[in-house]
Write a protein that holds these residues in place. Structure first.
Motif, short mmCIF file in Angstrom:
data_model
loop_
_atom_site.label_atom_id
_atom_site.label_comp_id
_atom_site.label_asym_id
_atom_site.label_seq_id
_atom_site.Cartn_x
_atom_site.Cartn_y
_atom_site.Cartn_z
N LEU A 25 0.83 -1.21 0.00
CA LEU A 25 0.00 0.00 0.00
C LEU A 25 0.86 1.26 0.00
CD1 LEU A 25 -2.81 -1.01 2.48
CD2 LEU A 25 -2.98 -0.77 0.02
N LEU A 26 1.92 1.25 0.78
CA LEU A 26 2.79 2.43 0.83
C LEU A 26 3.53 2.66 -0.49
CD1 LEU A 26 4.21 2.19 4.45
CD2 LEU A 26 2.55 3.83 3.55
N VAL A 27 3.94 1.61 -1.16
CA VAL A 27 4.61 1.76 -2.45
C VAL A 27 3.64 2.32 -3.50
CG1 VAL A 27 5.65 0.47 -4.36
CG2 VAL A 27 6.42 0.07 -2.03
N VAL A 28 2.40 1.82 -3.50
CA VAL A 28 1.39 2.35 -4.43
C VAL A 28 1.14 3.82 -4.14
CG1 VAL A 28 -1.04 2.21 -5.08
CG2 VAL A 28 0.31 0.13 -4.89
N LEU A 30 3.21 5.93 -2.73
CA LEU A 30 4.42 6.67 -3.13
C LEU A 30 4.42 6.94 -4.64
CD1 LEU A 30 7.32 7.76 -2.54
CD2 LEU A 30 8.10 5.46 -3.11
N PHE A 31 4.11 5.92 -5.44
CA PHE A 31 4.08 6.12 -6.89
C PHE A 31 2.98 7.09 -7.30
CE2 PHE A 31 6.60 2.13 -7.42
CZ PHE A 31 7.63 2.71 -8.15
N ALA A 32 1.84 7.06 -6.63
CA ALA A 32 0.77 7.99 -6.95
C ALA A 32 1.19 9.43 -6.64
CB ALA A 32 -0.49 7.62 -6.17
N VAL A 33 1.84 9.65 -5.53
CA VAL A 33 2.31 10.99 -5.18
C VAL A 33 3.37 11.46 -6.17
CG1 VAL A 33 3.58 12.30 -3.43
CG2 VAL A 33 1.69 10.84 -2.75
N LEU A 34 4.28 10.58 -6.55
CA LEU A 34 5.30 10.94 -7.54
C LEU A 34 4.67 11.29 -8.89
CD1 LEU A 34 8.14 8.39 -6.77
CD2 LEU A 34 8.12 10.84 -6.32
N GLN A 35 3.64 10.54 -9.30
CA GLN A 35 2.98 10.83 -10.57
C GLN A 35 2.30 12.18 -10.54
OE1 GLN A 35 2.89 8.75 -13.55
NE2 GLN A 35 2.46 10.82 -14.19
N VAL A 36 1.66 12.51 -9.43
CA VAL A 36 1.03 13.83 -9.30
C VAL A 36 2.08 14.93 -9.37
CG1 VAL A 36 -0.22 15.33 -7.70
CG2 VAL A 36 -1.00 13.00 -8.07
N ALA A 37 3.21 14.73 -8.73
CA ALA A 37 4.28 15.73 -8.77
C ALA A 37 4.81 15.91 -10.19
CB ALA A 37 5.42 15.32 -7.83
N VAL A 38 5.00 14.82 -10.91
CA VAL A 38 5.48 14.90 -12.29
C VAL A 38 4.45 15.59 -13.17
CG1 VAL A 38 6.05 13.52 -14.34
CG2 VAL A 38 7.06 12.96 -12.14
N TYR A 39 3.16 15.29 -12.95
CA TYR A 39 2.10 15.92 -13.74
C TYR A 39 2.10 17.44 -13.53
CZ TYR A 39 -2.45 17.47 -15.28
OH TYR A 39 -3.46 18.16 -15.89
N PHE A 40 2.16 17.88 -12.28
CA PHE A 40 2.14 19.32 -12.03
C PHE A 40 3.40 20.00 -12.55
CE2 PHE A 40 -1.23 18.39 -8.90
CZ PHE A 40 -2.18 19.27 -9.41
N TYR A 41 4.54 19.32 -12.48
CA TYR A 41 5.76 19.88 -13.06
C TYR A 41 5.59 20.06 -14.57
CZ TYR A 41 10.42 20.19 -14.97
OH TYR A 41 11.51 20.58 -15.69
N ALA A 42 5.11 19.03 -15.25
CA ALA A 42 4.93 19.10 -16.71
C ALA A 42 3.90 20.16 -17.08
CB ALA A 42 4.53 17.74 -17.26
N ALA A 118 -0.65 1.36 -13.01
CA ALA A 118 -1.85 1.02 -12.26
C ALA A 118 -2.83 2.19 -12.23
CB ALA A 118 -1.49 0.60 -10.84
N LEU A 119 -2.33 3.40 -12.46
CA LEU A 119 -3.20 4.56 -12.54
C LEU A 119 -3.78 4.67 -13.94
CD1 LEU A 119 -0.87 7.12 -10.74
CD2 LEU A 119 -2.77 5.88 -9.75
N ARG A 120 -4.93 5.30 -14.04
CA ARG A 120 -5.55 5.51 -15.35
C ARG A 120 -4.81 6.63 -16.08
NH1 ARG A 120 -10.28 2.51 -16.93
NH2 ARG A 120 -10.59 1.18 -15.14
N GLY A 121 -4.78 6.57 -17.38
CA GLY A 121 -4.04 7.60 -18.10
C GLY A 121 -4.39 7.60 -19.56
N PRO A 122 -3.79 8.37 -20.36
CA PRO A 122 -2.79 9.39 -20.04
C PRO A 122 -3.42 10.64 -19.43
CG PRO A 122 -3.23 9.40 -22.37
CD PRO A 122 -4.06 8.28 -21.78
#
Length: 137
Positions: A25-28, A30-42, A118-122
Motif C-alpha cells: 500500500l505504501l509503495v502504491v 508513493l508512486f501515486a504521489v510521484l505521478q502527481v508531482a510529475v504531472y504538475f511539473y509538466a 496502475a493509474l488511469r491515463g494518459p
C-alpha cells in the motif's frame, strides 16, 4: 482473548504478512504521489512555455506563428523528448473582447504518459496564454 503465558504459535509469521500488506500500500501511495508531482511539473512547464511564447509572438513585427516554435523549443528543454512530442502548440492572433485591442494566443495541448501503469491515463495537459500585441513605434 488469549490467557497470559498461553500458546503464541498461532501468531507466528503474522508480522511478516502485516509488513507485506502495508508495504504494498505504501509503495502504491508513493508512486501515486510521484505521478502527481510529475504531472504538475509538466503542466507548469507547458504553462510557462505558452506564456513565454505568447509574449514573444506578441512583440511588434513578429509573426504570431513564431510563438509555436518557441513554445515547442521550451517544452523540449523542460521535458523529455517523448513527453514534449506529445504536447502540440498553436498560435493565433485575435482581439480582446472587452477592449478590442489585438492579442496573440498560444495554446499547448497534449497528454503526459504515466510511469505507474496502475493509474488511469494518459493525463491531459491543456494550457493557454493570451497577451496584448505590441504596436509598432
Amino acid at each position: 482473548m488469549r490467557p497470559p503465558g498461553g500458546d503464541r504459535s498461532a501468531d507466528e509469521g503474522s508480522a511478516v504478512v502485516d509488513f507485506v500488506l502495508m508495504s504494498v500500500l505504501l509503495v502504491v501511495l508513493l508512486f501515486a504521489v510521484l505521478q502527481v508531482a510529475v504531472y504538475f511539473y509538466a503542466r507548469n512547464v507547458a504553462a510557462e512555455s505558452a506564456a513565454d511564447a505568447a509574449r514573444y509572438a506578441a512583440s511588434a513585427g513578429v509573426n504570431p506563428q513564431a510563438g509555436v516554435a518557441r513554445a515547442e523549443t521550451l517544452l523540449r528543454k523542460g521535458l523529455d523528448d517523448r513527453d514534449a512530442a506529445a504536447i502540440h502548440c498553436t498560435a493565433a492572433p485575435g482581439r480582446d473582447a472587452r477592449s478590442g485591442l489585438p492579442t496573440t494566443t498560444v495554446e499547448c495541448t497534449g497528454h503526459l504518459r504515466l510511469f505507474f501503469t496502475a493509474l488511469r491515463g494518459p493525463l491531459p495537459i491543456d494550457v493557454r496564454s493570451t497577451v496584448l500585441r505590441e504596436r509598432a513605434p
